[in-house]
Design an enzyme around this catalytic site. Structure first.
Site, PDB file in Angstrom:
ATOM      1  N   PHE A  61     -22.182 -28.572 -24.090  1.00 17.65           N
ATOM      2  CA  PHE A  61     -21.226 -27.953 -23.521  1.00 17.65           C
ATOM      3  C   PHE A  61     -20.548 -26.954 -24.639  1.00 17.65           C
ATOM      4  O   PHE A  61     -20.541 -27.308 -25.641  1.00 17.65           O
ATOM      5  CB  PHE A  61     -20.272 -28.821 -22.908  1.00 17.65           C
ATOM      6  CG  PHE A  61     -20.457 -29.739 -21.816  1.00 17.65           C
ATOM      7  CD1 PHE A  61     -20.769 -29.136 -20.566  1.00 17.65           C
ATOM      8  CD2 PHE A  61     -21.116 -31.166 -22.354  1.00 17.65           C
ATOM      9  CE1 PHE A  61     -21.260 -30.048 -19.585  1.00 17.65           C
ATOM     10  CE2 PHE A  61     -21.557 -31.865 -21.354  1.00 17.65           C
ATOM     11  CZ  PHE A  61     -21.495 -31.439 -19.960  1.00 17.65           C
ATOM     12  N   GLY A  62     -19.839 -25.926 -23.992  1.00 15.49           N
ATOM     13  CA  GLY A  62     -19.252 -25.031 -24.997  1.00 15.49           C
ATOM     14  C   GLY A  62     -17.802 -25.597 -25.095  1.00 15.49           C
ATOM     15  O   GLY A  62     -17.337 -26.541 -24.290  1.00 15.49           O
ATOM     16  N   ASP A  70     -28.523 -20.164 -24.530  1.00 15.01           N
ATOM     17  CA  ASP A  70     -28.560 -21.762 -24.566  1.00 15.01           C
ATOM     18  C   ASP A  70     -29.440 -22.095 -23.118  1.00 15.01           C
ATOM     19  O   ASP A  70     -28.996 -21.843 -22.184  1.00 15.01           O
ATOM     20  CB  ASP A  70     -27.232 -22.203 -24.554  1.00 15.01           C
ATOM     21  CG  ASP A  70     -26.594 -22.449 -26.002  1.00 15.01           C
ATOM     22  OD1 ASP A  70     -27.319 -23.029 -26.717  1.00 15.01           O
ATOM     23  OD2 ASP A  70     -25.613 -21.732 -26.038  1.00 15.01           O
ATOM     24  N   HIS A  91     -32.301 -21.309 -27.485  1.00 15.04           N
ATOM     25  CA  HIS A  91     -32.089 -22.592 -28.120  1.00 15.04           C
ATOM     26  C   HIS A  91     -32.279 -23.652 -26.783  1.00 15.04           C
ATOM     27  O   HIS A  91     -31.655 -23.734 -25.806  1.00 15.04           O
ATOM     28  CB  HIS A  91     -30.719 -22.886 -28.410  1.00 15.04           C
ATOM     29  CG  HIS A  91     -30.240 -24.181 -28.750  1.00 15.04           C
ATOM     30  ND1 HIS A  91     -28.812 -24.529 -28.972  1.00 15.04           N
ATOM     31  CD2 HIS A  91     -30.873 -25.297 -29.233  1.00 15.04           C
ATOM     32  CE1 HIS A  91     -28.730 -25.805 -29.555  1.00 15.04           C
ATOM     33  NE2 HIS A  91     -30.028 -26.368 -29.377  1.00 15.04           N
ATOM     34  N   ASP A 115     -24.094 -24.037 -34.846  1.00 12.87           N
ATOM     35  CA  ASP A 115     -23.581 -23.878 -33.431  1.00 12.87           C
ATOM     36  C   ASP A 115     -22.718 -24.953 -32.825  1.00 12.87           C
ATOM     37  O   ASP A 115     -22.932 -26.113 -32.936  1.00 12.87           O
ATOM     38  CB  ASP A 115     -25.233 -24.218 -32.842  1.00 12.87           C
ATOM     39  CG  ASP A 115     -25.009 -23.785 -31.360  1.00 12.87           C
ATOM     40  OD1 ASP A 115     -23.999 -23.544 -30.875  1.00 12.87           O
ATOM     41  OD2 ASP A 115     -26.136 -23.855 -30.695  1.00 12.87           O
ATOM     42  N   GLY A 116     -21.525 -24.450 -32.471  1.00 16.42           N
ATOM     43  CA  GLY A 116     -20.511 -25.487 -31.971  1.00 16.42           C
ATOM     44  C   GLY A 116     -19.324 -25.455 -32.689  1.00 16.42           C
ATOM     45  O   GLY A 116     -19.000 -25.688 -33.913  1.00 16.42           O
ATOM     46  N   GLY A 117     -18.323 -25.209 -32.037  1.00 17.49           N
ATOM     47  CA  GLY A 117     -16.742 -25.012 -32.567  1.00 17.49           C
ATOM     48  C   GLY A 117     -16.810 -23.930 -33.626  1.00 17.49           C
ATOM     49  O   GLY A 117     -15.971 -24.162 -34.427  1.00 17.49           O
ATOM     50  N   SER A 173     -17.083 -20.003 -26.929  1.00 17.40           N
ATOM     51  CA  SER A 173     -15.781 -19.823 -26.518  1.00 17.40           C
ATOM     52  C   SER A 173     -14.951 -18.945 -27.393  1.00 17.40           C
ATOM     53  O   SER A 173     -14.251 -18.328 -26.864  1.00 17.40           O
ATOM     54  CB  SER A 173     -15.173 -21.344 -26.041  1.00 17.40           C
ATOM     55  OG  SER A 173     -15.543 -22.039 -27.148  1.00 17.40           O
TER      56      SER A 173
HETATM   57  C1  DX5 Z   1     -23.922 -26.151 -27.016  1.00 19.65           C
HETATM   58  C2  DX5 Z   1     -24.636 -25.017 -27.450  1.00 19.65           C
HETATM   59  C3  DX5 Z   1     -23.842 -23.958 -28.002  1.00 19.65           C
HETATM   60  C4  DX5 Z   1     -22.285 -23.645 -27.297  1.00 19.65           C
HETATM   61  C5  DX5 Z   1     -21.340 -23.414 -28.334  1.00 19.65           C
HETATM   62  O1  DX5 Z   1     -24.895 -27.212 -26.484  1.00 19.65           O
HETATM   63  O2  DX5 Z   1     -25.635 -25.002 -28.022  1.00 19.65           O
HETATM   64  O3  DX5 Z   1     -24.483 -22.928 -28.418  1.00 19.65           O
HETATM   65  O4  DX5 Z   1     -22.310 -22.570 -26.534  1.00 19.65           O
HETATM   66  O5  DX5 Z   1     -20.042 -23.395 -27.825  1.00 19.65           O
HETATM   67  P1  DX5 Z   1     -18.857 -23.205 -28.539  1.00 19.65           P
HETATM   68  O6  DX5 Z   1     -18.935 -21.990 -29.425  1.00 19.65           O
HETATM   69  O7  DX5 Z   1     -17.704 -23.097 -27.532  1.00 19.65           O
HETATM   70  O8  DX5 Z   1     -18.543 -24.571 -29.173  1.00 19.65           O
HETATM   71 ZN    ZN Z   2     -26.589 -23.641 -28.632  1.00 23.44          ZN
END
Ligand code: DX5
Ligand code: ZN
Length: 224
Positions: free
Chosen positions: A151-152, A43, A74, A178-180, A201
């Site tokens: 953010f993660g 990222d 990304h 990607d995300g959650g 995460s």
């Molecule tokens: C968010 C990023 C993701 C992020 C996902 O902007 O693109 O790749 O790391 O994090 P999680 O899996 O914690 O939602």
């Molecule tokens: Zn990403």
């Protein structure tokens, strides 16, 4: 070197480095690899397109030299064209850009492919699939963001399940989510057609090998 072009109908896991310990990045990736990860999700954030700031091509080059897994960059940045040559040079396999901030998407995707990388687009949660309709012949993979980039650890946006389904009706190009992404959301996204399960995460909250394996298995289970 192609990764997405040879994915076939496989479902793979991709640890997002955002949640890793940056002081031990290579070891963190290797831990996830022991859990069956197939790709590293790298990222890149610029404090303009998103409020956060992460790492760039120098770190990608070091990581590429230190690990066996291919790297997917990304680019969550407003001027990706400026960075694409350095990421190509760094040895990543794929580069995705956010079409919301790319003025000449056809040119940008062409630039990525001309450098020998696979070209991806990452769609914000509210960006419609139609945004990339005319770009499809120039796209090797699509990242459906299931949180707002930046953010993660954010909550999964459930409407993105239907968006994956809609995109798979438009094209056969592999879809990343990607995300959650967790053991609970991965199966829902795979059922809708996703193949690359990106998780930050949920992988690095515990033992990365164990957590990565659980997510991949949860996703693959719905394919049987
Ligand atoms: C968010 C990023 C993701 C992020 C996902 O902007 O693109 O790749 O790391 O994090 P999680 O899996 O914690 O939602
Ligand atoms: Zn990403």
């Amino acid at each position: 070197m192609t990764y997405f072009g040879e994915l076939g109908d496989r479902v793979v896991g991709a640890p997002s480095i955002l949640a890793a310990d940056f002081a031990h990045l290579a070891q963190e990736v290797q831990r996830a690899e022991r859990g069956g990860a197939g790709l590293v999700h790298f990222d890149v954030m610029d404090n303009h397109f998103v409020p956060n700031l992460t790492v760039g091509p120098a770190v990608a080059a070091s990581l590429a030299a230190a690990v066996d897994l291919p790297i997917d960059a990304h680019l969550q940045v407003t001027n990706p064209d400026n960075l694409i040559p350095s990421f190509i040079e760094a040895g990543v396999v794929g580069i995705s850009v956010q079409p919301e901030v790319v003025t000449h998407l056809h040119r940008t995707l062409g630039m990525i492919r001309a450098g020998g990388c696979e070209a991806g687009v990452a769609l914000n949660p509210t960006s419609p699939p139609e945004l990339i309709g005319w770009a499809l012949p120039y796209i090797d993979y699509i990242n459906v963001m299931s949180v707002n980039p930046g953010f993660g650890g954010q909550d999964f946006i459930p409407e993105m399940i239907e968006k994956v389904r809609r995109i798979k009706q438009m094209t056969n190009v592999p879809v990343e989510v990607d995300g959650g992404i967790t053991v609970d959301t991965a199966p829902l996204m795979v059922e809708a057609g996703a193949q690359v399960l990106i998780a930050g995460s949920a992988v690095f909250k515990g033992d990365p090998a164990t957590e990565m394996r659980r997510i991949i298995e949860a996703g693959r289970r719905v394919r049987k």
